[in-house]
Design a protein around this motif. Sequence first.
Motif, PDB file in Angstrom:
ATOM      1  N   LYS A 194      -6.884   0.217 -11.079  1.00  0.00           N
ATOM      2  CA  LYS A 194      -7.420   1.861 -11.127  1.00  0.00           C
ATOM      3  C   LYS A 194      -6.344   2.212 -12.511  1.00  0.00           C
TER       4      LYS A 194
ATOM      5  N   LYS B 210      -1.117   7.853  -3.491  1.00  0.00           N
ATOM      6  CA  LYS B 210      -1.234   8.207  -5.047  1.00  0.00           C
ATOM      7  C   LYS B 210      -1.653   9.556  -5.155  1.00  0.00           C
TER       8      LYS B 210
ATOM      9  N   TYR C 185      -1.782  -0.503 -10.201  1.00  0.00           N
ATOM     10  CA  TYR C 185      -2.292   0.045  -8.831  1.00  0.00           C
ATOM     11  C   TYR C 185      -3.830  -0.412  -8.766  1.00  0.00           C
ATOM     12  N   TYR C 186      -4.225  -0.884  -7.674  1.00  0.00           N
ATOM     13  CA  TYR C 186      -5.436  -1.224  -7.420  1.00  0.00           C
ATOM     14  C   TYR C 186      -6.447  -0.656  -5.950  1.00  0.00           C
ATOM     15  N   VAL C 187      -7.392  -0.968  -6.047  1.00  0.00           N
ATOM     16  CA  VAL C 187      -8.218  -0.275  -4.675  1.00  0.00           C
ATOM     17  C   VAL C 187      -7.785  -1.155  -3.565  1.00  0.00           C
TER      18      VAL C 187
ATOM     19  N   THR D 191      -4.722   9.602  -2.666  1.00  0.00           N
ATOM     20  CA  THR D 191      -5.660   8.240  -2.500  1.00  0.00           C
ATOM     21  C   THR D 191      -4.966   7.059  -2.133  1.00  0.00           C
TER      22      THR D 191
ATOM     23  N   ARG E 121      -3.463   3.323  -2.523  1.00  0.00           N
ATOM     24  CA  ARG E 121      -3.566   2.326  -3.533  1.00  0.00           C
ATOM     25  C   ARG E 121      -2.709   1.174  -3.182  1.00  0.00           C
ATOM     26  N   TRP E 122      -3.126  -0.055  -3.821  1.00  0.00           N
ATOM     27  CA  TRP E 122      -2.066  -1.263  -3.540  1.00  0.00           C
ATOM     28  C   TRP E 122      -1.332  -1.354  -4.995  1.00  0.00           C
TER      29      TRP E 122
ATOM     30  N   TYR F 293       0.879  -1.201   0.057  1.00  0.00           N
ATOM     31  CA  TYR F 293       0.115   0.001   0.136  1.00  0.00           C
ATOM     32  C   TYR F 293       0.805   1.229   0.095  1.00  0.00           C
TER      33      TYR F 293
END
Length: 585
Positions: free
Chosen positions: A251, A219, A241-243, A228, A230-231, A216
């Motif tokens: 994303k 970004k 990068y993901y939620v 925000t 992001r993973w 995590y």
Amino acid sequence: MGGLKEELLKAIWHAFTALDLDHSGKVSKSQLKVLSHNLCTVLKVPHDPVALEEHFRDDDEGPVSNQGYMPYLNKFILEKVQDNFDKIEFNRMCWTLCVKKNLTKSPLLITEEDAFKVWVIFNFLSEDKYPLIIVPEEIEYLLKKLTEAMGGGWQQEQFEDYKLNFDDSKDGLSAWELIELIGNGHFSKGMDRQTVSMAISEVFSELILDVLKQGYMMKKGHRRKNWTERWFVLKPNIISYYVSEDLKDKKGDILLDENCCVESLPDKDGKKCLFLIKCFDKTFEISASDKKKKQEWIQAIHSTIHLLKLGSPPPHKEARQRRKELRKKLLAEQEELERQMKELQAANENKQQELETVRKKLEEAASRAAEEEKKRLQTQVELQARFSTELEREKHIRQQMEEEVAQKSSELEQYLQRVRELEDMYLKLQEALEDERQARQDEETVRKLQARLLEEESSKRAELEKWHLEQQQTIQTTEAEKQELENQRIMKEQALQEAMKQLEQLELERKQALEQYEGVKKKLEMATSKTKSWKDKVAQHEGLIRLIEPGSKNPHLITNWGPAAFTQAELEEREKNWKEKKTTD
């Protein structure tokens, strides 16, 4: 493309073997048609049913062997494969075909999903020969990574005991034996199921999904400029990068190439641990959770860009290739040593045979020489006996002749006595002249008789001397033959001594070859020791490869092995020491 083909063939081999129910090496044509259709579907290759029917159309309605299926598989499927398919979906299709037949029924500490991941890792680490196996060196590498991912310490002695009990008739483990080895918890004692599952997933992500780092971070948006969480997932040529870490809601991506760069930024706008990723058309501002994470991400991204510039594969694939090349080199050296030992042994056996042949020839020659010596002595004895007999006979004849001469002399004396008596008787009757003439005539007769006897004695003496000379010549000839046989025996003994010297030289060469073999063996042990210590050295210097673990949303400190056991002040002190050490280096 060749590496991708080998990777696909390993999974397909498992599927083909699972369809071979009676272990005959053949599979029915209907099953192969279904398998081919499924392969075309998951590999996104156009399915050509006409070509499939043409290939399998035959008067023989029986099953097809692996060798019979390979031409169609190569021509109509593997040669058309592009790198645009889902590898996980492909592996899962092959896994579904073989899992029910091969997976052990005994309870395991891992789930079927974890077993699938171990199966895929096995295909990645296994040797490029069939039937597929994973050698002990790769088993040790995998178990080390799993142990490190679980936060435990590697027990080298435990693994050495396991190798000692390893079946010598096998060169390695099959996929199902490897799953059973990991699933029975022999090398993960004290760990719960969840920890083992997370470790398998982490190693799977690194080795199979090429995930170099993930976690995590914050970004900054390009439009609304808001921050925000992001993973992030770093791969060899992209950062996605993901939620969240479940990877369901993607994303965006940051495409990496050799022109990209990563820079550290000072703290601003209330955000700390900032760094910047510059790409061709965009820049990305990212905030890590702490300075250590920031430095790890900058180092990982920088190393990835450096590998892209060099055109090198990911570190774990490059390391696997180096291990395979090292095993091939060591195997070739061992085979060469074995070949040299066989050649030396064959040469030694040939020399032994030659020495045995020379020994037999010498024994035969000695036997012949003994027989000839025996015959010579026997002949000499016979000649001596014959010469003795002749001498005795000649002596007896001489004695007889002397007796005859003595008898004749006695008779002559008697005759002369009678003559004298007659002369005395006829002195008065005959004149003195007649007496004298008669005496001269008798004397001449006696002289002739004596001359004849002397001539006979001289003839006999010459004949005896001739026989004596012949005997001396025979003795000299026998002595010359004996000397020639003695010279031959000495020459053969010298040849035997030279052959023994050659045998000693061969024995010395054999010992030198054994010493060379011991030297190569020690080099192999040193290379194995260096390979084992490589991971420790990288971990000490916090280099390219770091353990990949999921991040945490909690504010407190998290280490690779769970919640931190130290305070913020201790962490800052360790960071300060690390920077001083790096500056000194």
